[in-house]
Design a protein around this motif. Structure first.
Motif, PDB file in Angstrom:
ATOM      1  N   PHE B  19       9.987   1.726 -16.575  1.00 11.99           N
ATOM      2  CA  PHE B  19       9.951   1.457 -15.304  1.00 11.99           C
ATOM      3  C   PHE B  19       8.917   0.484 -14.991  1.00 11.99           C
ATOM      4  CE2 PHE B  19       9.680   2.462 -10.989  1.00 11.99           C
ATOM      5  CZ  PHE B  19       8.488   2.399 -10.593  1.00 11.99           C
ATOM      6  N   LEU B  20       7.869   0.533 -15.756  1.00  8.77           N
ATOM      7  CA  LEU B  20       6.741  -0.572 -15.610  1.00  8.77           C
ATOM      8  C   LEU B  20       6.943  -1.880 -16.011  1.00  8.77           C
ATOM      9  CD1 LEU B  20       3.569   1.642 -16.141  1.00  8.77           C
ATOM     10  CD2 LEU B  20       4.169   0.821 -14.013  1.00  8.77           C
ATOM     11  N   ARG B  21       7.796  -1.938 -17.111  1.00 11.43           N
ATOM     12  CA  ARG B  21       8.223  -3.397 -17.815  1.00 11.43           C
ATOM     13  C   ARG B  21       9.465  -3.660 -17.098  1.00 11.43           C
ATOM     14  NH1 ARG B  21       7.130  -1.714 -23.912  1.00 11.43           N
ATOM     15  NH2 ARG B  21       4.570  -1.668 -23.843  1.00 11.43           N
ATOM     16  N   ASN B  22       9.886  -3.235 -16.021  1.00 10.22           N
ATOM     17  CA  ASN B  22      11.123  -3.570 -15.415  1.00 10.22           C
ATOM     18  C   ASN B  22      10.567  -3.819 -13.901  1.00 10.22           C
ATOM     19  OD1 ASN B  22      13.607  -3.939 -14.403  1.00 10.22           O
ATOM     20  ND2 ASN B  22      14.513  -2.446 -15.444  1.00 10.22           N
ATOM     21  N   PRO B  23      10.341  -5.181 -13.644  1.00 10.75           N
ATOM     22  CA  PRO B  23       9.803  -5.517 -12.591  1.00 10.75           C
ATOM     23  C   PRO B  23      10.614  -5.398 -11.204  1.00 10.75           C
ATOM     24  CG  PRO B  23       9.478  -7.363 -13.790  1.00 10.75           C
ATOM     25  CD  PRO B  23      10.074  -6.419 -14.714  1.00 10.75           C
ATOM     26  N   SER B  24      11.973  -5.444 -11.524  1.00 14.39           N
ATOM     27  CA  SER B  24      12.884  -5.124 -10.533  1.00 14.39           C
ATOM     28  C   SER B  24      12.855  -3.770 -10.004  1.00 14.39           C
ATOM     29  CB  SER B  24      14.374  -5.717 -10.972  1.00 14.39           C
ATOM     30  OG  SER B  24      14.730  -5.172 -12.115  1.00 14.39           O
ATOM     31  N   ARG B  25      12.632  -3.050 -11.047  1.00 15.10           N
ATOM     32  CA  ARG B  25      12.743  -1.440 -10.776  1.00 15.10           C
ATOM     33  C   ARG B  25      11.298  -1.047  -9.747  1.00 15.10           C
ATOM     34  NH1 ARG B  25      14.706   2.774 -15.235  1.00 15.10           N
ATOM     35  NH2 ARG B  25      13.784   4.288 -13.818  1.00 15.10           N
ATOM     36  N   ILE B  26      10.277  -1.797 -10.089  1.00 16.79           N
ATOM     37  CA  ILE B  26       9.126  -1.674  -9.227  1.00 16.79           C
ATOM     38  C   ILE B  26       9.204  -2.170  -7.938  1.00 16.79           C
ATOM     39  CG2 ILE B  26       6.564  -2.155  -9.293  1.00 16.79           C
ATOM     40  CD1 ILE B  26       6.425  -2.352 -12.170  1.00 16.79           C
ATOM     41  N   LEU B 185      11.527  10.793  -1.572  1.00 20.70           N
ATOM     42  CA  LEU B 185      12.833  11.289  -1.798  1.00 20.70           C
ATOM     43  C   LEU B 185      13.715  10.346  -2.638  1.00 20.70           C
ATOM     44  CD1 LEU B 185      14.085  14.058  -1.753  1.00 20.70           C
ATOM     45  CD2 LEU B 185      15.233  13.482   0.375  1.00 20.70           C
ATOM     46  N   GLN B 186      13.896   9.121  -2.098  1.00 16.31           N
ATOM     47  CA  GLN B 186      14.664   8.010  -2.787  1.00 16.31           C
ATOM     48  C   GLN B 186      14.097   7.570  -4.010  1.00 16.31           C
ATOM     49  OE1 GLN B 186      15.932   4.638  -0.081  1.00 16.31           O
ATOM     50  NE2 GLN B 186      15.608   3.622  -1.674  1.00 16.31           N
ATOM     51  N   ALA B 187      12.815   7.574  -4.065  1.00 16.81           N
ATOM     52  CA  ALA B 187      12.167   7.074  -5.286  1.00 16.81           C
ATOM     53  C   ALA B 187      12.257   8.099  -6.341  1.00 16.81           C
ATOM     54  CB  ALA B 187      10.656   6.834  -5.160  1.00 16.81           C
ATOM     55  N   SER B 188      12.130   9.395  -6.166  1.00 19.56           N
ATOM     56  CA  SER B 188      12.364  10.564  -7.009  1.00 19.56           C
ATOM     57  C   SER B 188      13.597  10.525  -7.490  1.00 19.56           C
ATOM     58  CB  SER B 188      11.850  11.901  -6.571  1.00 19.56           C
ATOM     59  OG  SER B 188      12.022  12.079  -5.333  1.00 19.56           O
ATOM     60  N   THR B 189      14.547  10.631  -6.513  1.00 21.34           N
ATOM     61  CA  THR B 189      16.019  10.818  -6.747  1.00 21.34           C
ATOM     62  C   THR B 189      16.673   9.560  -7.781  1.00 21.34           C
ATOM     63  OG1 THR B 189      16.311  11.608  -4.608  1.00 21.34           O
ATOM     64  CG2 THR B 189      18.189  11.532  -5.897  1.00 21.34           C
ATOM     65  N   VAL B 190      16.405   8.296  -7.282  1.00 23.80           N
ATOM     66  CA  VAL B 190      16.933   7.330  -7.997  1.00 23.80           C
ATOM     67  C   VAL B 190      16.172   7.210  -9.324  1.00 23.80           C
ATOM     68  CG1 VAL B 190      16.970   4.694  -7.997  1.00 23.80           C
ATOM     69  CG2 VAL B 190      17.443   6.105  -5.795  1.00 23.80           C
ATOM     70  N   PHE B 228       6.739  11.345 -11.262  1.00 17.83           N
ATOM     71  CA  PHE B 228       5.515  10.320 -11.573  1.00 17.83           C
ATOM     72  C   PHE B 228       5.832   9.030 -10.646  1.00 17.83           C
ATOM     73  CE2 PHE B 228       2.883  13.131 -13.713  1.00 17.83           C
ATOM     74  CZ  PHE B 228       3.382  13.352 -14.851  1.00 17.83           C
ATOM     75  N   ALA B 229       6.941   8.742 -10.901  1.00 19.57           N
ATOM     76  CA  ALA B 229       7.288   7.503 -10.078  1.00 19.57           C
ATOM     77  C   ALA B 229       7.192   7.341  -8.710  1.00 19.57           C
ATOM     78  CB  ALA B 229       8.858   6.901 -10.625  1.00 19.57           C
ATOM     79  N   SER B 230       7.615   8.680  -8.247  1.00 22.70           N
ATOM     80  CA  SER B 230       7.437   8.876  -6.598  1.00 22.70           C
ATOM     81  C   SER B 230       6.311   9.040  -6.240  1.00 22.70           C
ATOM     82  CB  SER B 230       8.243  10.224  -6.382  1.00 22.70           C
ATOM     83  OG  SER B 230       8.253  10.569  -5.005  1.00 22.70           O
ATOM     84  N   ASP B 231       5.496   9.764  -6.918  1.00 25.33           N
ATOM     85  CA  ASP B 231       4.142  10.046  -6.553  1.00 25.33           C
ATOM     86  C   ASP B 231       3.155   8.748  -6.408  1.00 25.33           C
ATOM     87  OD1 ASP B 231       3.136  13.197  -8.017  1.00 25.33           O
ATOM     88  OD2 ASP B 231       4.101  12.722  -6.304  1.00 25.33           O
ATOM     89  N   ALA B 232       3.639   7.686  -7.601  1.00 32.63           N
ATOM     90  CA  ALA B 232       2.900   6.399  -7.550  1.00 32.63           C
ATOM     91  C   ALA B 232       3.382   5.701  -6.211  1.00 32.63           C
ATOM     92  CB  ALA B 232       3.468   5.647  -8.577  1.00 32.63           C
ATOM     93  N   THR B 237       1.617   3.841  -0.910  1.00 34.85           N
ATOM     94  CA  THR B 237       1.940   3.538   0.698  1.00 34.85           C
ATOM     95  C   THR B 237       0.876   4.284   1.177  1.00 34.85           C
ATOM     96  OG1 THR B 237       4.378   3.784  -0.016  1.00 34.85           O
ATOM     97  CG2 THR B 237       3.851   4.019   2.028  1.00 34.85           C
ATOM     98  N   VAL B 238       0.415   5.195   1.173  1.00 39.94           N
ATOM     99  CA  VAL B 238      -0.600   6.050   1.840  1.00 39.94           C
ATOM    100  C   VAL B 238      -1.962   5.255   1.555  1.00 39.94           C
ATOM    101  CG1 VAL B 238      -2.083   8.048   1.931  1.00 39.94           C
ATOM    102  CG2 VAL B 238       0.506   8.286   1.800  1.00 39.94           C
ATOM    103  N   GLY B 239      -2.295   4.619   0.575  1.00 34.44           N
ATOM    104  CA  GLY B 239      -3.411   3.942   0.262  1.00 34.44           C
ATOM    105  C   GLY B 239      -3.355   2.811   1.194  1.00 34.44           C
ATOM    106  N   VAL B 240      -2.486   1.957   1.045  1.00 33.27           N
ATOM    107  CA  VAL B 240      -2.265   0.690   1.924  1.00 33.27           C
ATOM    108  C   VAL B 240      -2.554   1.118   3.582  1.00 33.27           C
ATOM    109  CG1 VAL B 240      -0.744  -1.150   2.700  1.00 33.27           C
ATOM    110  CG2 VAL B 240      -1.021  -0.455   0.183  1.00 33.27           C
TER     111      VAL B 240
END
Lengths: 366, 370
Positions: B19-26, B185-190, B228-232, B237-240
């Protein structure tokens, strides 16, 4: 093979691939339709605020007060027998406020005494709460207009620009339709392009003597034709929802041109993304912000300068405006149709130019 | 046992590194939320109202007071005094939504109890914006009458307002919470779906099955990578949003509760993603269906409005959707600093997480067996 022959061959090949994967294609075609249906749920909720009304006074003035509040065109009133019942409506998310007409209301009005209208508001956010707060003075003035107009020291005369208001849903539906067309044009074109990269068949295309313009035109036209299926479904659903355009000819002609522009943007998106799993979430993820800047709620020129500046860059607002003209007959934008087509032309040419550049600079190494 | 924990962590680490090494996924995971946040901030000021013009043709004190009241009114984006010609031009070019014209002789007629009338010309494109304008002027007039009456207000009906929350939440934070839920939801599902489906597509499923990692470990690894991806996404988002002042007074307990809720929702989403991956085993269908499901759950739980505004059947359906409770919990925790309904919301989200696992585990186990 001539360029036209290449275009035709590319289209034929891509359409065969589409038919060979019917379930994926159907899903992709239905995404914009689903977007339309789902956003319509939001619009169908309407602009009226659901409130509970406790009418504890049985006098004539009490009934007039209820009428006056109804005439504000703000409230969707549910009569309840008591404050507890009203609170249960709020707790059950069936209303956001309670208006009480207290016992003795009519007697107080008749004797010229002050009387209080207790209002409980579930102030979830300032926007919803202020709709209620601002409607109450209108309701009260309406009440005095009906009962004792002479006590009001001044009045106002409203002049409407249009003979009737378009409903909240009717207006919003055009913006939803615009974004649905955008989704269809971009998604259905970009998936065909991105698929070439994913499958590695881009190498064969690059090694072939086919001219670049012909290959890319074939891709655009394939996505364009497929997205027309989506567009037809969208128009059909809107007609079922009661949206009847004033000018069908303008609607169809402008939609075809707008869809072509969106398809060229899809070509560039597919060339950049090179992967369908990037295209789908990205395009769908930006559909919400694009909806907000498309002028869905009213002219964007009434918004903040920053919002207006951002909105003017994208073709969505111009597409929405042209469709508003076709469907409702007005032009809710502060620039003319020439500017709209100029922006479309710029986006279309930029998308094609970017696609050609990306295609040519791509190497055969993965 | 230790081997299984190690294998679980290896699978999660590998999927997160992919996930992290794939900029497009991020980008596709985080950019939509930031784009919506930006636009909500831009839109937020406009929700205050529309710009209007005021044409004052009277020089008297009462007219001046009415102008002041209109300019001070917080329901307009701005209220600008203009000449008649300027106002007409601004109106025709859609720079203003309405024009308030105070006629000459207004103050004199008011003093003489002549019942003067002002003109309120509005651009009634749609019922929503038109009704906002129709509510605005009577609100101003009501205030004006009360001020001008010198303690002898002819309007005897007064509103006594009681608010259920100590503060109105702003438009932007309110909408941001709903958008946060769909993005979680989208982040975790996808991401969970892609983590699973990529093993089939690349053929590495064989290596996984031949490894000492148990089937349960493999499946949990996929689910947890989605979580983990979804929590990130949620944390960023909440941080910003918090850094931008959208969630004032945020306490540590509120942050931890929100993270717990986000994690439970992500388990549900990841379970759905892994189920879809096991059924379709192809990226395109998995991604498309995951996103569609996330969108449906978003809108059927009320979307960006309060459920009370929606038809009854939607409210009924919403009671079965975990998003509804997630939105409720986030709003109470992040916006209203309240614990109302907290236990119910957490229990439902816990049940949803269990449902996600109950779907994902057997579905992927069956697929792996074939």
């Amino acid at each position: 093979m001539s360029g036209i022959g290449v275009v035709w061959a590319v289209m034929k090949n891509d359409l065969r691939l589409i038919l060979a994967r019917p379930s994926s294609t159907i899903l992709a075609v239905l995404i914009p339709v689903n977007f339309l249906i789902l956003f319509s749920l939001f619009a169908l909720g309407g602009a009226r605020v659901p409130v509970g009304m406790v009418q504890a006074d049985s006098g004539a003035y009490s009934a007039t007060m209820v009428q006056a509040l109804n005439q504000t065109n703000t409230f969707r009133i549910t009569a309840v027998p008591s404050q507890n019942a009203a609170q249960r409506l709020i707790d059950g998310q069936q209303s956001v406020a309670t208006i009480n007409i207290v016992p003795g209301f009519s007697k107080a009005i008749a004797s010229g005494a002050d009387v209080t209208l207790p209002v409980t508001i579930d102030n979830l956010n300032a926007d919803f709460a202020n709709d209620i707060r601002r409607a109450l003075p209108l309701g009260i003035l309406n009440f005095y207009e009906k009962t004792t107009p002479s006590v009001l020291p001044m009045g106002w005369h409203e002049v409407d620009e249009y003979p009737h208001d378009v409903s909240f849903f009717g207006y919003l539906a055009v913006s939803i339709e615009t974004v649905a067309l955008l989704l269809g044009g971009i998604l259905l074109t970009s998936r065909g392009v991105a698929g070439e990269w994913e499958q590695g068949t881009i190498k064969e295309l690059k090694l072939s003597p086919a001219p670049t313009w012909a290959l890319l035109t074939g891709k655009i036209l394939t996505g364009y034709l497929t997205s027309m299926v989506s567009a037809a479904l969208i128009f059909g659903i809107l007609t079922i929802f009661g949206i009847h355009p004033q000018n069908w000819g303008l609607l169809i002609a402008s939609s075809l041109v707008i869809l072509l522009i969106f398809a060229t943007i899809g070509l560039a998106v597919g060339m950049m993304a090179k992967s369908q799993f990037v295209v789908y979430p990205l395009v769908l993820g930006v559909s919400l912000p694009l909806f907000f800047i498309s002028g869905g709620f009213g002219p964007v020129s009434w918004s903040t300068p920053a919002m207006l500046w951002v909105a003017r860059v994208f073709p969505v607002i111009y597409a929405n405006t042209i469709l508003q003209r076709a469907i409702h007959g007005f032009w809710p934008l502060d620039v003319g149709v020439g500017v709209a087509w100029l922006v479309f032309a710029i986006w279309g040419l930029a998308a094609v130019g970017l696609s050609i550049w990306l295609y040519r600079r791509a190497t055969l190494a993965k | 046992m230790m081997t299984q924990w190690k294998a679980l962590w290896t699978i999660i680490k590998k999927d997160l590194l992919v996930f992290l090494r794939n900029p497009s996924r991020i980008v596709v995971t985080i950019v939509p939320s930031l784009a919506v946040l930006l636009l909500l901030v831009l839109q937020g000021a406009a929700v205050q109202g529309s710009p209007v013009a005021i044409v004052n043709q009277d020089k008297g004190a009462a007219a001046q007071q009415l102008v002041k009241d209109a300019q001070a009114y917080n329901g307009f984006l701005k209220a600008t005094v203009m000449t008649n010609e300027q106002a007409q031009q601004a109106y025709n070019h859609l720079k203003v939504a309405a024009v308030l014209t105070i006629p000459a002789g207004f103050s004199r007629e008011l003093a003489a109890a002549g019942h003067p009338t002002v003109q309120w010309k509005i651009q009634n494109f749609n019922a929503d914006s038109a009704n906002d304008l129709r509510r605005a002027l009577p609100d101003i007039v009501n205030q004006f009458i009360s001020q001008e009456s010198d303690g002898n207000n002819p309007i005897h009906v007064k509103v006594a307002e009681t608010d259920l929350h100590s503060l109105d939440a702003g438009f932007v934070p309110f909408e941001m919470v709903a958008v946060l839920v769909i993005l979680l939801l989208q982040a975790s599902t996808v991401n969970a779906g892609l983590a699973a489906v990529s093993e089939w597509e690349s053929g590495s499923i064989k290596e996984l099955l031949m490894s000492p990692a148990s089937v349960l470990t493999v499946i949990l690894g996929k689910i947890l990578s989605g979580v983990f991806a979804s929590d990130a996404v949620g944390i960023i988002t909440v941080g910003v949003a918090a850094a931008g002042g959208l969630f004032p007074g945020l306490s540590v307990s509120a942050v931890l509760l929100s993270l717990l809720a986000a994690t439970l929702l992500s388990f549900f989403g990841s379970g759905v993603g892994v189920t879809l991956a096991s059924v379709f085993r192809v990226t395109e269908k998995t991604t498309l269906t995951s996103i569609l499901i996330a969108f449906y759950l978003f809108f059927l739980s009320g979307g960006i409005v309060s459920l009370a505004y929606l038809p009854m059947w939607v409210r009924w359906v919403a009671t079965f959707i975990p998003n509804t409770y997630a939105v409720n919990l986030f709003r109470n925790t992040l916006l209203y600093h309240s614990s109302a309904g907290l236990t119910t919301d957490l229990l439902i989200l816990l049940a949803a997480a269990a449902v996600g696992l109950a779907m994902g585990l057997p579905a992927m186990r069956r697929s792996l067996a074939h």
